[in-house]
Motif scaffolding. Sequence first.
Motif, PDB file in Angstrom:
ATOM      1  N   GLU A  33      -0.345   2.204   1.705  1.00 53.83           N
ATOM      2  CA  GLU A  33      -0.530   1.667   0.234  1.00 53.83           C
ATOM      3  C   GLU A  33      -0.248   2.778  -0.980  1.00 53.83           C
ATOM      4  OE1 GLU A  33      -3.484  -0.376   0.034  1.00 53.83           O
ATOM      5  OE2 GLU A  33      -3.196  -0.593   1.960  1.00 53.83           O
ATOM      6  N   THR A  82      -8.011 -13.737   4.614  1.00 50.93           N
ATOM      7  CA  THR A  82      -7.999 -13.219   2.721  1.00 50.93           C
ATOM      8  C   THR A  82      -6.931 -14.604   2.583  1.00 50.93           C
ATOM      9  OG1 THR A  82      -8.942 -11.669   3.534  1.00 50.93           O
ATOM     10  CG2 THR A  82      -8.280 -11.750   1.702  1.00 50.93           C
ATOM     11  N   TYR A 112       0.524  -8.519  -3.732  1.00 50.00           N
ATOM     12  CA  TYR A 112       0.114  -9.685  -2.856  1.00 50.00           C
ATOM     13  C   TYR A 112      -0.060 -11.372  -2.879  1.00 50.00           C
ATOM     14  CZ  TYR A 112      -4.240 -11.394  -2.106  1.00 50.00           C
ATOM     15  OH  TYR A 112      -5.300 -11.749  -1.509  1.00 50.00           O
ATOM     16  N   LEU A 142      -4.619   0.495 -10.622  1.00 47.01           N
ATOM     17  CA  LEU A 142      -6.038   1.180  -9.984  1.00 47.01           C
ATOM     18  C   LEU A 142      -7.060  -0.045  -9.928  1.00 47.01           C
ATOM     19  CD1 LEU A 142      -5.018   4.393 -11.834  1.00 47.01           C
ATOM     20  CD2 LEU A 142      -4.713   4.043  -9.381  1.00 47.01           C
ATOM     21  N   GLY A 143      -7.312  -0.403 -10.894  1.00 43.44           N
ATOM     22  CA  GLY A 143      -7.935  -1.524 -10.847  1.00 43.44           C
ATOM     23  C   GLY A 143      -8.306  -2.755  -9.812  1.00 43.44           C
ATOM     24  N   LYS A 144      -6.964  -2.599  -9.390  1.00 35.14           N
ATOM     25  CA  LYS A 144      -7.442  -3.995  -8.361  1.00 35.14           C
ATOM     26  C   LYS A 144      -7.231  -3.743  -6.778  1.00 35.14           C
ATOM     27  CE  LYS A 144      -4.389  -7.907  -9.561  1.00 35.14           C
ATOM     28  NZ  LYS A 144      -2.834  -7.756  -9.458  1.00 35.14           N
ATOM     29  N   TYR A 145      -6.636  -2.376  -6.390  1.00 29.71           N
ATOM     30  CA  TYR A 145      -6.795  -1.397  -5.263  1.00 29.71           C
ATOM     31  C   TYR A 145      -7.956  -0.490  -5.172  1.00 29.71           C
ATOM     32  CZ  TYR A 145      -2.753  -5.050  -4.437  1.00 29.71           C
ATOM     33  OH  TYR A 145      -2.491  -5.955  -4.346  1.00 29.71           O
ATOM     34  N   ARG A 146      -8.728  -0.705  -4.330  1.00 24.34           N
ATOM     35  CA  ARG A 146      -9.792   0.972  -4.177  1.00 24.34           C
ATOM     36  C   ARG A 146      -8.939   1.993  -3.538  1.00 24.34           C
ATOM     37  NH1 ARG A 146     -15.426  -0.912  -1.260  1.00 24.34           N
ATOM     38  NH2 ARG A 146     -15.559  -1.448  -3.065  1.00 24.34           N
ATOM     39  N   SER A 147      -8.414   0.867  -2.321  1.00 24.29           N
ATOM     40  CA  SER A 147      -7.513   1.812  -1.240  1.00 24.29           C
ATOM     41  C   SER A 147      -6.572   3.200  -2.938  1.00 24.29           C
ATOM     42  CB  SER A 147      -6.503   1.247  -0.563  1.00 24.29           C
ATOM     43  OG  SER A 147      -5.710   0.099  -1.443  1.00 24.29           O
ATOM     44  N   LYS A 193      -6.551   3.886  -5.603  1.00 21.11           N
ATOM     45  CA  LYS A 193      -7.644   4.582  -6.403  1.00 21.11           C
ATOM     46  C   LYS A 193      -8.124   5.840  -5.779  1.00 21.11           C
ATOM     47  CE  LYS A 193     -11.619   3.906 -10.317  1.00 21.11           C
ATOM     48  NZ  LYS A 193     -10.344   4.224 -11.342  1.00 21.11           N
ATOM     49  N   VAL A 194      -8.939   5.676  -4.577  1.00 18.45           N
ATOM     50  CA  VAL A 194     -10.032   6.683  -4.068  1.00 18.45           C
ATOM     51  C   VAL A 194      -8.123   7.503  -3.548  1.00 18.45           C
ATOM     52  CG1 VAL A 194     -10.912   7.131  -2.318  1.00 18.45           C
ATOM     53  CG2 VAL A 194     -11.045   4.896  -3.571  1.00 18.45           C
ATOM     54  N   PHE A 195      -7.097   7.247  -2.733  1.00 21.29           N
ATOM     55  CA  PHE A 195      -6.634   7.735  -2.233  1.00 21.29           C
ATOM     56  C   PHE A 195      -5.662   8.839  -3.130  1.00 21.29           C
ATOM     57  CE2 PHE A 195      -5.900   4.196   0.695  1.00 21.29           C
ATOM     58  CZ  PHE A 195      -6.500   4.836   1.986  1.00 21.29           C
TER      59      PHE A 195
END
Lengths: 442, 241
Positions: free
Chosen positions: A105, A266, A226, A5-10, A12-14
Amino acid sequence: MGELLGKYRSLKVFLDICVKCGACADKCHYYLGTGDPNNMPVARQELMRKVYRKHFTPAGKLFPGLSRAEDLTEDVMEQWYRYYHQCSQCRRCSVFCPYGIDTAEISMAAREIMDSVGIGQKYCNEILGKVNSIGNNLGINKAALGNTLEFVEEDVKETTGVDVRYPLDEKGAEVLLIAPSADFFSEPHIQGFTGYGKVFHEAGVSWTVSSYASEFANFGMFIGNYGVMQKVARRIKDAALDLGVKRIVVGECGHAWRVAYSFWNTLIGPFDFLDPKHRNPTHICEYSLDLIKRGGLKLDKSANDSLTVTFHDSCNVARGSRMGDMPGGQFEVPRDLIKAMCNNYVEMNEDTIKEVTYCCGGGGGLLTDELMDLRVKGVLPRANALHDVMQNKGVNTMATICAICKAQFTKVLPYYGIPMETVASVHQLVSNAIVLGGKKGV
Amino acid sequence: MSGLSALSLSFVIMFYAAAAVFIFGLAAKVYGYAVTPAPLKIPTTPAPATSGGVALRMASEIFLFSSLFKGNKWTWIGGYAFHVTFALVIFRHLRYFLQPVPEIVSLAGPPGVWAGVLLAGAAGYLFVRRIAVDRVKYISSGADYFALILIGSIAATGLIMKFLLRADVASVKSFMMGIVTFSPVNMPADAMFIVHLLLVMALMVYFPFSKLVHMGGIFFSPTRNQVDDCREHRHVNPWAA
């Protein structure tokens, strides 16, 4: 889960913002094929959300009963394993979600969490083992790879009378071609691979395959890790540096194109060691179409006259990446290429193509015999659409640009009475239509 | 604050507390989204290749619910009506918080009332949909019904004050003006108003901890807000750089 949750905004938001409107509910091919309500994307996500609520929301901590919050017990984990391996990460649901929530995700994060406690999926992990030790997913060693390339050379010589080279590990070549390893191995994939070589031959460009990085597919994405994805991709950069090539062209593979197009820069970029004149990486369809536009290929469309062709948009290309310079180029480039190769082209129902294309049912690390029942059910929407144009428009060939699509379709379409020969590589059509020796060096 | 009745005083305190929870709760959520890295480019393609294009895409999601429109027309109709009328109703309510009332807010008065009727209707429609459509019933939980009932009740109590048990608008306004100017006065002794206000406060407290944070979260959805320029510009992952 806290770490992710701290690494992936997707993520956390989703996990927070789904309002359960149900727009996604009937969009998943596995839901349509199995009728299992847990295969509705929102329900699949709910398996993770209930654990999220239990540990990360006040309501879930205070009133777990009221808010349907649960611990990640063994039972819940079993459901996770079951349903997060019934998602092919095709992102069709995300097209219809008012917030763009992407179940891929969430299922990637779920698989990562399961892997972290040792509940991995055999198929993906065996494949990752092979790519890390041998250089490709199928475990084809250097000698076998060399033999295959020789075989293709001989085959082209026999059928066309022209010497077309299929080089391996050639230092100083201009182009490094990275193909999914199925292209060295299976039908109809190898027909497409044959086509790549003919295109380079006509372009008059030196190219090579690498035995160190003989795999375009990247199952690191399927397990949602990743670091693994980066490690698999790194082999390709290392091979490009080692061979001293000027550009990287990649073959027909769906999720791998997403990784290459969207993630390589990336993961392993920048690509400043390559010739900046070219898009890096370049998809083979972009390469071939560019060449045609510059008058670099002589074509005989009538070579494909026995075929009436339709095109299956592969999910990861359609919804995760692009070709060409314009948004939506991933739909136009392969279609323009196909139409340049044949006289008879037909589209399937518009609710099943382009942005809203259905997954073949075998993506996301599900292309294993253990999941055969699911794969047969998951292909249902595509099989229906294909069947329709076969009956009504005389279609006998479905071209596609993904190794997984090809492998899945040839295996499961026969369950619906559609012969496996219906499935074709796009560059197989190219291979058929090219008139070798027609033009040189444009 | 001398001269306030115990009831008024407790409502004033509750209102400030609820407003604080709403504002800081939502801000904390949004801050959390903003500081969480987006390691990879994951726009749902075809995606715009420029930031102007992304702004247009987001605008069409926020003002037109364009993805939902693709997804399900019946849900879109209900959801769109619900949100637009809710926005109009809130806008109309500015008349209770501003002195003098700007002309545009006055103009929104009459349509705002009808928007209130539609809002209650849309909440009812969405509620029935949750019960009547099997697929949607399967995915609905208490939280989904609760949000609709809460907002529907707010609309209903408001409408009752407008059409049935008419509230004393002047004293409602002076009470609300007292709150926003931090010089509170006694609240009108109107049961329906008190219920209406209680429900609104409940909504404000509930909001940041529920799915209603989609209001802030949508702006941070990577599949919608990212520019598709992966090959042209290197996107750096902050935790693996």
